[in-house]
Design a protein around this motif. Structure first.
Motif, mmCIF file in Angstrom:
data_model
loop_
_atom_site.group_PDB
_atom_site.id
_atom_site.type_symbol
_atom_site.label_atom_id
_atom_site.label_comp_id
_atom_site.label_asym_id
_atom_site.label_seq_id
_atom_site.Cartn_x
_atom_site.Cartn_y
_atom_site.Cartn_z
ATOM 1 N N ALA A 88 0.832 -1.205 0.000
ATOM 2 C CA ALA A 88 0.000 0.000 0.000
ATOM 3 C C ALA A 88 0.865 1.254 0.000
ATOM 4 C CB ALA A 88 -0.928 -0.005 1.215
ATOM 5 N N VAL A 89 1.946 1.233 0.815
ATOM 6 C CA VAL A 89 2.839 2.394 0.885
ATOM 7 C C VAL A 89 3.506 2.631 -0.467
ATOM 8 C CG1 VAL A 89 4.975 3.276 1.890
ATOM 9 C CG2 VAL A 89 3.251 2.212 3.356
ATOM 10 N N ILE A 90 3.973 1.550 -1.107
ATOM 11 C CA ILE A 90 4.608 1.679 -2.423
ATOM 12 C C ILE A 90 3.616 2.226 -3.444
ATOM 13 C CG2 ILE A 90 5.624 0.393 -4.336
ATOM 14 C CD1 ILE A 90 6.800 -1.527 -2.254
ATOM 15 N N ALA A 91 2.401 1.680 -3.432
ATOM 16 C CA ALA A 91 1.386 2.114 -4.393
ATOM 17 C C ALA A 91 1.013 3.578 -4.189
ATOM 18 C CB ALA A 91 0.147 1.228 -4.277
ATOM 19 N N VAL A 92 0.863 3.988 -2.925
ATOM 20 C CA VAL A 92 0.526 5.386 -2.642
ATOM 21 C C VAL A 92 1.657 6.302 -3.088
ATOM 22 C CG1 VAL A 92 0.115 7.075 -0.814
ATOM 23 C CG2 VAL A 92 -1.059 4.876 -0.752
ATOM 24 N N LYS B 182 -7.822 6.020 -3.605
ATOM 25 C CA LYS B 182 -7.779 5.484 -4.970
ATOM 26 C C LYS B 182 -6.823 4.295 -5.073
ATOM 27 C CE LYS B 182 -9.267 9.464 -7.719
ATOM 28 N NZ LYS B 182 -9.955 10.167 -6.644
ATOM 29 N N THR B 183 -5.731 4.340 -4.318
ATOM 30 C CA THR B 183 -4.787 3.219 -4.346
ATOM 31 C C THR B 183 -5.413 1.962 -3.770
ATOM 32 O OG1 THR B 183 -2.877 4.701 -4.186
ATOM 33 C CG2 THR B 183 -2.553 2.407 -3.508
ATOM 34 N N VAL B 184 -6.126 2.114 -2.677
ATOM 35 C CA VAL B 184 -6.810 0.958 -2.076
ATOM 36 C C VAL B 184 -7.802 0.357 -3.066
ATOM 37 C CG1 VAL B 184 -8.473 0.274 -0.294
ATOM 38 C CG2 VAL B 184 -6.506 1.693 0.317
ATOM 39 N N LEU C 192 -5.871 -1.504 -5.914
ATOM 40 C CA LEU C 192 -5.361 -2.785 -5.439
ATOM 41 C C LEU C 192 -6.493 -3.805 -5.317
ATOM 42 C CD1 LEU C 192 -2.845 -1.635 -2.670
ATOM 43 C CD2 LEU C 192 -2.280 -2.660 -4.874
ATOM 44 N N ALA C 193 -7.656 -3.323 -4.851
ATOM 45 C CA ALA C 193 -8.796 -4.218 -4.701
ATOM 46 C C ALA C 193 -9.297 -4.725 -6.049
ATOM 47 C CB ALA C 193 -9.923 -3.499 -3.956
ATOM 48 N N ARG C 194 -9.252 -3.881 -7.051
ATOM 49 C CA ARG C 194 -9.687 -4.315 -8.388
ATOM 50 C C ARG C 194 -8.713 -5.342 -8.974
ATOM 51 N NH1 ARG C 194 -14.011 -1.909 -10.410
ATOM 52 N NH2 ARG C 194 -14.722 0.084 -9.550
ATOM 53 N N ASN D 155 -11.492 -4.689 3.512
ATOM 54 C CA ASN D 155 -10.487 -5.409 4.290
ATOM 55 C C ASN D 155 -9.165 -4.663 4.337
ATOM 56 O OD1 ASN D 155 -12.328 -7.472 4.764
ATOM 57 N ND2 ASN D 155 -11.653 -8.682 3.011
ATOM 58 N N THR D 156 -8.746 -4.112 3.198
ATOM 59 C CA THR D 156 -7.500 -3.353 3.162
ATOM 60 C C THR D 156 -7.600 -2.101 4.022
ATOM 61 O OG1 THR D 156 -7.049 -4.150 0.919
ATOM 62 C CG2 THR D 156 -5.830 -2.219 1.665
ATOM 63 N N SER D 157 -8.730 -1.425 3.950
ATOM 64 C CA SER D 157 -8.937 -0.215 4.756
ATOM 65 C C SER D 157 -8.871 -0.530 6.244
ATOM 66 C CB SER D 157 -10.289 0.420 4.413
ATOM 67 O OG SER D 157 -10.321 0.843 3.067
#
Length: 413
Positions: free
Chosen positions: A6-10, A42-44, A47-49, A65-67
């Motif tokens: 998540a950190v990398i994606a953000v 938007k990143t979450v 990733l979910a998609r 779940n990620t949130s």
């Protein structure tokens, strides 16, 4: 592992944002923080998609779940000692899970205010246990010495309209029963219903239903609606046009939420953008959301109505998606006689929110029906700001809006 991804994606999203930077409206403060929050959201979702594409379940479930994982990490970093001021319990009201916040102070036996709160999240996200909603309910209960009942209604994709409405209505009727009010020490003359966004939609619909139900001996004294979503017939009101690409909630996302909630074909999205789905709606119904007459000129500006004539497929849309005209889903369509029986209202809107005009039109219609209304529009506000009062995403406008909301409830409930 999930946190690292998540950190990398953000970080990547933020880099792209920097390269394609487009300033937010000048009135909005703390813009960097809002951009960061939008990037995280938007990143979450992205990733979910990806997880859904990999066959790991529906993207909304994955997003939830990620949130929760991210929120759990933040909670560990910010958790403070429990002051013991509140008793918090998870119980069931007529088959519907609710979370109850009860002040634990001296003076037991004195009746308190009561509040039924319904969270937002596009009828797909959110929970009374989520950090922002949980902390908000705690603050309301403490500052107003009030019993707060937060409803954990069923969500999309597991459920669609009218299930969330029916859940909230069942919880409301149970709470308003004299026996339950007495059990929790709530004054039957001081009970409110409130909610934000989709929760504002459900709150308005329930306030109407309870007001018209002669079998209810106790009714809501007030309704407090926070940027409520109230209609799905016009996605080209001035606020939808003005804020169509706004962060946190844009027009595309709101149309998507509506299609999901009403069980409509998601491929119809482009037709809804052009208002082709409302081309066959009776004029008397459309007059109930005619912003050319219901909005103040300063909000109409130079925007023009959009009345799209759709293909033959859209001529049957009202039969295929009856929720479009159902006041339980679209409270703005209620008849004047219904509105006249509703409790006095507090309606908060934000200038930079696609839903601004829904709230402003409802305030006007309630007022025209003889209901006392306090309408508060925040010129520096944006969608979701009311819930953004805690570190690391505390916004000045959110803190101010929450304080004004509490002050109104203290003076009117």
């Amino acid at each position: 592992m999930w946190l690292l991804l998540a950190v990398i994606a953000v970080s990547l999203a933020a880099a792209v944002r920097f390269c394609l930077y487009k300033p937010l409206p000048a009135a909005i403060r703390q813009q960097w923080k809002l951009w960061l929050l939008d990037d995280i959201i938007k990143t979450v979702i992205r990733l979910a998609r990806v997880m859904e594409w990999l066959g790991l379940g529906h993207h909304i479930t994955a997003s939830r779940n990620t949130s929760k994982r991210l929120e759990g990490t933040v909670k560990k970093l910010t958790a403070g000692p429990d002051a013991g001021y509140l008793a918090v319990s998870d119980v069931v009201f007529d088959g519907v899970p609710v979370r109850i916040y009860q002040p634990q102070t001296e003076g037991e036996g004195q009746l308190r205010r009561g509040l039924l709160y319904i969270h937002g999240g596009g009828w797909a996200y959110g929970s009374p246990r989520d950090g922002a909603y949980d902390q908000g309910s705690r603050k309301m209960s403490k500052e107003l010495d009030m019993v707060v009942v937060s409803v954990d209604y069923r969500l999309y994709p597991e459920s669609r309209f009218p299930t969330p409405y029916l859940d909230c209505l069942a919880a409301a009727k149970h709470f308003l029963s004299p026996e339950v009010l007495a059990e929790y020490g709530v004054d039957p003359q001081r009970v409110a219903v409130s909610g934000d966004s989709a929760g504002g939609n459900l709150s308005a619909a329930i306030a109407q239903e309870i007001a018209m139900d002669d079998s209810m001996s106790v009714k809501f004294s007030v309704q407090a609606l926070i940027y409520p979503v109230l209609q799905a017939l016009d996605f080209n009101t001035p606020s939808y046009q003005q804020n169509r690409d706004m962060v946190i909630l844009n027009r595309s996302a709101m149309v998507q939420f509506w299609l999901q909630y009403l069980g409509a074909d998601l491929s119809l999205k482009s037709h809804f953008f052009a208002n082709q789905h409302s081309s066959n709606v009776a004029p008397d119904l459309m007059a109930r959301l005619d912003w050319t007459t219901l909005l103040h000129p300063k909000h109409r500006n130079d925007y023009l109505p959009v009345r799209g004539k759709g293909p033959r497929r859209m001529e049957r849309i009202l039969d295929e998606v009856p929720g479009l005209l159902d006041v339980r889903a679209a409270p703005l369509l209620a008849e004047p006689e219904v509105l006249a029986k509703c409790p006095r209202a507090y309606i908060m809107t934000c200038e930079h929110d696609v839903l601004r005009d829904d709230g402003l039109m409802y305030a006007r219609r309630l007022s025209d029906a003889g209901v006392a209304v306090k309408a508060e529009n925040y010129l520096d506000g944006f969608h979701a700001c009311f819930s953004l009062t805690m570190w690391p995403f505390a916004f000045d406008v959110g803190v101010r809006a929450f304080a004004d909301y509490v002050r109104w409830l203290r003076d009117n409930l």
